[in-house]
Every structure is written in C-alpha cells, then in structure tokens.
Design a protein around this motif. Structure first.
Motif, PDB file in Angstrom:
ATOM      1  N   ASP A  30       0.808  -1.222   0.000  1.00 47.73           N
ATOM      2  CA  ASP A  30       0.000   0.000   0.000  1.00 47.73           C
ATOM      3  C   ASP A  30       0.840   1.271   0.000  1.00 47.73           C
ATOM      4  N   ASP A  31       2.146   1.129   0.157  1.00 45.11           N
ATOM      5  CA  ASP A  31       2.994   2.312   0.326  1.00 45.11           C
ATOM      6  C   ASP A  31       4.073   2.478  -0.729  1.00 45.11           C
ATOM      7  N   VAL A  32       4.357   1.429  -1.472  1.00 46.28           N
ATOM      8  CA  VAL A  32       5.501   1.448  -2.384  1.00 46.28           C
ATOM      9  C   VAL A  32       5.028   1.351  -3.833  1.00 46.28           C
ATOM     10  N   LEU A  33       5.666   2.121  -4.679  1.00 44.53           N
ATOM     11  CA  LEU A  33       5.380   2.124  -6.113  1.00 44.53           C
ATOM     12  C   LEU A  33       5.500   0.730  -6.718  1.00 44.53           C
ATOM     13  N   VAL A  34       4.632   0.424  -7.674  1.00 45.85           N
ATOM     14  CA  VAL A  34       4.823  -0.743  -8.541  1.00 45.85           C
ATOM     15  C   VAL A  34       5.419  -0.205  -9.839  1.00 45.85           C
ATOM     16  N   PRO A  35       6.720  -0.387 -10.057  1.00 43.23           N
ATOM     17  CA  PRO A  35       7.351   0.219 -11.238  1.00 43.23           C
ATOM     18  C   PRO A  35       6.870  -0.431 -12.524  1.00 43.23           C
ATOM     19  N   ASP A  36       6.638   0.396 -13.536  1.00 42.78           N
ATOM     20  CA  ASP A  36       6.267  -0.130 -14.848  1.00 42.78           C
ATOM     21  C   ASP A  36       6.724   0.873 -15.909  1.00 42.78           C
ATOM     22  N   GLU A  37       6.374   0.619 -17.149  1.00 44.17           N
ATOM     23  CA  GLU A  37       6.915   1.434 -18.236  1.00 44.17           C
ATOM     24  C   GLU A  37       6.375   2.857 -18.255  1.00 44.17           C
ATOM     25  N   THR A  38       5.366   3.165 -17.449  1.00 47.16           N
ATOM     26  CA  THR A  38       4.901   4.556 -17.383  1.00 47.16           C
ATOM     27  C   THR A  38       5.946   5.471 -16.752  1.00 47.16           C
ATOM     28  N   LEU A  39       7.004   4.896 -16.162  1.00 44.36           N
ATOM     29  CA  LEU A  39       8.113   5.699 -15.651  1.00 44.36           C
ATOM     30  C   LEU A  39       8.977   6.245 -16.781  1.00 44.36           C
ATOM     31  N   LEU A  40       8.849   5.672 -17.963  1.00 37.39           N
ATOM     32  CA  LEU A  40       9.724   6.020 -19.067  1.00 37.39           C
ATOM     33  C   LEU A  40       9.157   7.170 -19.894  1.00 37.39           C
ATOM     34  N   ASP A  41      10.025   7.782 -20.694  1.00 39.49           N
ATOM     35  CA  ASP A  41       9.670   8.956 -21.482  1.00 39.49           C
ATOM     36  C   ASP A  41       8.457   8.683 -22.378  1.00 39.49           C
ATOM     37  N   PRO A  42       7.449   9.542 -22.362  1.00 36.70           N
ATOM     38  CA  PRO A  42       6.228   9.288 -23.149  1.00 36.70           C
ATOM     39  C   PRO A  42       6.484   9.135 -24.645  1.00 36.70           C
ATOM     40  N   ARG A  43       7.374   9.957 -25.220  1.00 40.02           N
ATOM     41  CA  ARG A  43       7.651   9.830 -26.659  1.00 40.02           C
ATOM     42  C   ARG A  43       8.280   8.493 -26.988  1.00 40.02           C
ATOM     43  N   LEU A  44       9.189   8.065 -26.122  1.00 35.41           N
ATOM     44  CA  LEU A  44       9.830   6.775 -26.332  1.00 35.41           C
ATOM     45  C   LEU A  44       8.817   5.637 -26.213  1.00 35.41           C
ATOM     46  N   ARG A  45       7.962   5.713 -25.198  1.00 35.47           N
ATOM     47  CA  ARG A  45       6.946   4.673 -25.010  1.00 35.47           C
ATOM     48  C   ARG A  45       6.020   4.583 -26.214  1.00 35.47           C
ATOM     49  N   LYS A  46       5.606   5.733 -26.735  1.00 31.94           N
ATOM     50  CA  LYS A  46       4.701   5.744 -27.881  1.00 31.94           C
ATOM     51  C   LYS A  46       5.371   5.128 -29.111  1.00 31.94           C
ATOM     52  N   ALA A  47       6.608   5.526 -29.375  1.00 28.91           N
ATOM     53  CA  ALA A  47       7.313   4.999 -30.544  1.00 28.91           C
ATOM     54  C   ALA A  47       7.571   3.505 -30.408  1.00 28.91           C
ATOM     55  N   ILE A  48       7.921   3.064 -29.215  1.00 33.37           N
ATOM     56  CA  ILE A  48       8.175   1.641 -28.979  1.00 33.37           C
ATOM     57  C   ILE A  48       6.898   0.832 -29.151  1.00 33.37           C
ATOM     58  N   LYS A  49       5.791   1.313 -28.589  1.00 29.06           N
ATOM     59  CA  LYS A  49       4.509   0.612 -28.700  1.00 29.06           C
ATOM     60  C   LYS A  49       4.115   0.445 -30.158  1.00 29.06           C
ATOM     61  N   GLU A  50       4.252   1.512 -30.946  1.00 27.27           N
ATOM     62  CA  GLU A  50       3.862   1.441 -32.352  1.00 27.27           C
ATOM     63  C   GLU A  50       4.777   0.529 -33.149  1.00 27.27           C
ATOM     64  N   ALA A  51       6.066   0.489 -32.792  1.00 28.36           N
ATOM     65  CA  ALA A  51       6.998  -0.377 -33.506  1.00 28.36           C
ATOM     66  C   ALA A  51       6.733  -1.850 -33.202  1.00 28.36           C
ATOM     67  N   TRP A  52       6.350  -2.167 -31.969  1.00 31.34           N
ATOM     68  CA  TRP A  52       6.003  -3.555 -31.670  1.00 31.34           C
ATOM     69  C   TRP A  52       4.739  -3.972 -32.423  1.00 31.34           C
ATOM     70  N   GLU A  53       3.814  -3.032 -32.576  1.00 38.85           N
ATOM     71  CA  GLU A  53       2.586  -3.344 -33.328  1.00 38.85           C
ATOM     72  C   GLU A  53       2.863  -3.444 -34.816  1.00 38.85           C
ATOM     73  N   ASN A  54       3.770  -2.604 -35.318  1.00 34.20           N
ATOM     74  CA  ASN A  54       4.128  -2.603 -36.740  1.00 34.20           C
ATOM     75  C   ASN A  54       5.607  -2.248 -36.864  1.00 34.20           C
ATOM     76  N   PRO A  55       6.490  -3.265 -36.980  1.00 30.42           N
ATOM     77  CA  PRO A  55       7.931  -3.002 -37.032  1.00 30.42           C
ATOM     78  C   PRO A  55       8.363  -2.033 -38.130  1.00 30.42           C
ATOM     79  N   GLU A  56       7.558  -1.855 -39.157  1.00 29.02           N
ATOM     80  CA  GLU A  56       7.924  -0.923 -40.218  1.00 29.02           C
ATOM     81  C   GLU A  56       7.918   0.528 -39.733  1.00 29.02           C
ATOM     82  N   LYS A  57       7.390   0.767 -38.533  1.00 30.24           N
ATOM     83  CA  LYS A  57       7.382   2.116 -37.965  1.00 30.24           C
ATOM     84  C   LYS A  57       8.579   2.367 -37.047  1.00 30.24           C
ATOM     85  N   GLU A  58       9.587   1.490 -37.099  1.00 33.12           N
ATOM     86  CA  GLU A  58      10.707   1.583 -36.165  1.00 33.12           C
ATOM     87  C   GLU A  58      11.554   2.846 -36.356  1.00 33.12           C
TER      88      GLU A  58
END
Length: 321
Positions: free
Chosen positions: A55-83
């Motif tokens: 109840d007191d400690v963060l559960v770390p996940d990818e939302t800690l990472l830069d939003p632009r990087l997360r968006k680009a990575i997500k789209e590349a996994w969905e469609n590698p041609e967007k890498e």
C-alpha cells in the motif's frame, strides 16, 4: 538452506550476517558461498517485503519512461515498419554511441523514492564487485548473486530489457544474434567513493547507461569520454537527468572524477549465449567504413520483424561479474 520454511523470510534475511566489504572487494570464496546458500531465502524475503509494503511502495512499470519513447516503442512492436520513429529519438554522438531521453522527468522522483525504499528494506543485496558498497549499488539481474529479487522490480527490469533495450540496440547497433542474455547493476558516483572509472570497454554487445538523478540534484565532473577508434576522435558526454547513452560494448570509454554531488545510474548490458559478443568481421557492425553509419548497416542486414522479436533461447546463468 533448502529446508528453511520461508514463512518469516523477511525477518530471517534481515538477521543474516552479510560478508564484510573487505571480503567482498577481494572476492573471497566465502562471499559467493553466502549469496548462493541464501538465494532462495532472499528471493522469498523480497516477495514478502513487497506484500508488506503493497500500500505504500510504487509498482514500477513502463509509465516511468519517457512518453515519446513509449509511444514509438509501442507502435513499432505493433508494426515493425514504424521503427524509424524510435531511431529518430536517438542522437548519434560518434559511431556506435547514441543519446536520448529514457525516463520521464515527471516520474523520476517516484522511481528514486522506490529505490530508496528498496535500500531501506533491510534485505541484503550485493553491490557490483570492484565498487564501493554505496547506497544504490545493487545487482539487478537474476543471474547475479545477491540480486534485487523484488518481483515487481524484476517485472519492470525484464520489460525494459525485452521491449525497449533489445530492439533499440538491434536498430541502432546491429546486435541481433548477440543479445539473448541480459545483465544489469546500479551504481552511484560520489567524490569520496566511486569517483571515476578508468578507460575500458564492456564485455557486452550493447550497454545502456541511464542517469537517474533528479533535475535539482546537481553534480560536478563525472563526464564520460567516448573514443572513436576509426577517426581518433574523442567525444565527451555529460549525463542529464533521465537521459540514457546506448553504445557498443567495444567502444572505449572513461568517466572523469566526480568533484561534488552524486551521480546515480542504472547500467544494463546485452550479450549473446555463453557471453558471446560481436567481434571483427563476424559482427553485423564489423565491416563498417567511415562513411557508413552503424544504423544503416543494421537496417540492411536484419529485417524489421526480426528486430522486434524476443529471443527463442533460454536465459543462461552466467554473470560477467
């Protein structure tokens, strides 16, 4: 230790007598024996610690990472041609060395508070050999003795390596085929402790070095020199909060002494099975001329679909140190 019932693993782990700093720095056999004998107990203790602090400690996940990087990575996994959108986020400072924002500046304080809670847990954890046993010096990968086995951290670490670092390294550095295995540690540079690191190369195919200083957490010195063997050029990089440097392990680099403040970093590696790394003409970047870029050669030699895939082989148990 195999007969221990870990119903109170956290208390048992906190009561352990950890090997001294002197024994650890000289790699006395008793140190390795301690961590291996207590491995199951420590894993159980970390799981118990998470439950106790849920109840007191963060559960770390990818939302800690830069939003632009997360968006680009997500789209590349969905469609590698967007890498290409992923590659565009990284600035090449010399061949084989790139810089980009990795952590979200607005979430860095949350992550640092989480690391502080881990440091205060009382669960024994091993610092990387050869460095001072400072507050944030921890082994991160399960193949390492005394690693940070908190389940939520391990989920975050594996996600960061599998979904982010590995495809980025393949895209920028051409490491496909030499990146099945992972390794990681944290380190903190202090003027009176680990103040510098002499010129060296890494036993990795790729190294990702991420600064986790907060924006108002200043330090002086601790610049990193990267040496381009082809041109003889040396480029100096200055770590900024949340920024990462990714580079081939065989690029020589050195850290200047830190003169004030502290610099805290996560350092993670990729390498092949049995610690294989690209060498000479056998690597996908072994025949690059001065007019080529690592990125161009990598894009030609391996398909986008291959880059955005997980390794087929199992994880091994070999740790570089």
């Amino acid at each position: 230790m195999s007969n221990i019932k870990h119903t109170n693993a956290l208390a048992e782990a906190r009561a352990l007598e950890v090997p001294s700093r002197e024994l650890s720095l000289r790699r006395d056999p008793s140190v390795s024996l301690f961590w291996n004998e207590n491995r199951k107990l420590l894993v159980a203790a970390w799981a118990e610690w998470e439950i106790e602090n849920k109840d007191d400690v963060l559960v770390p996940d990818e939302t800690l990472l830069d939003p632009r990087l997360r968006k680009a990575i997500k789209e590349a996994w969905e469609n590698p041609e967007k890498e290409a959108a992923v590659a565009d986020l990284w600035e090449e400072i010399i061949p084989g060395v790139y810089v980009a924002q990795f952590f979200d500046l607005n979430r860095l304080a949350d992550f640092r508070n989480y690391l502080e809670a881990l440091a205060n847990s009382g669960v024994p954890k091993r610092a990387p050999y050869g460095i001072q046993l400072n507050r944030y010096g921890m082994m991160l990968d399960p193949r390492s003795e005394g690693h940070l086995a908190a389940p939520h951290f391990q989920a975050f670490y594996n996600d960061m390596m599998d979904r982010f670092m590995r495809p980025i390294a393949r895209l920028l550095l051409g490491t496909y085929g030499y990146d099945n295995q992972t390794f990681g540690f944290s380190i903190q540079y202090n003027p009176d402790k680990d103040k510098d690191l002499h010129a060296h190369t890494d036993a990795s195919a790729a190294t990702l070095n991420i600064n986790i200083n907060l924006p108002d957490e200043k330090f002086a010195g601790s610049e990193v020199d990267f040496y381009d063997k082809a041109s003889g050029k040396t480029v100096q990089a200055i770590f900024e909060p949340g920024k990462a440097i990714i580079h081939r392990g065989n690029v020589p680099h050195a850290t200047h002494p830190i003169t004030s403040g502290q610099r805290s970093n996560l350092v993670v590696w990729l390498y092949g099975d049995r610690m294989q790394i690209p060498r000479g003409s056998n690597s996908s970047y072994g025949n690059i001329s001065n007019s080529d870029t690592i990125k161009d050669v990598a894009l030609e030699s391996v398909s986008a679909r291959q880059r955005w895939s997980l390794p087929d082989g199992p994880k091994d148990t070999v740790a570089p140190f």
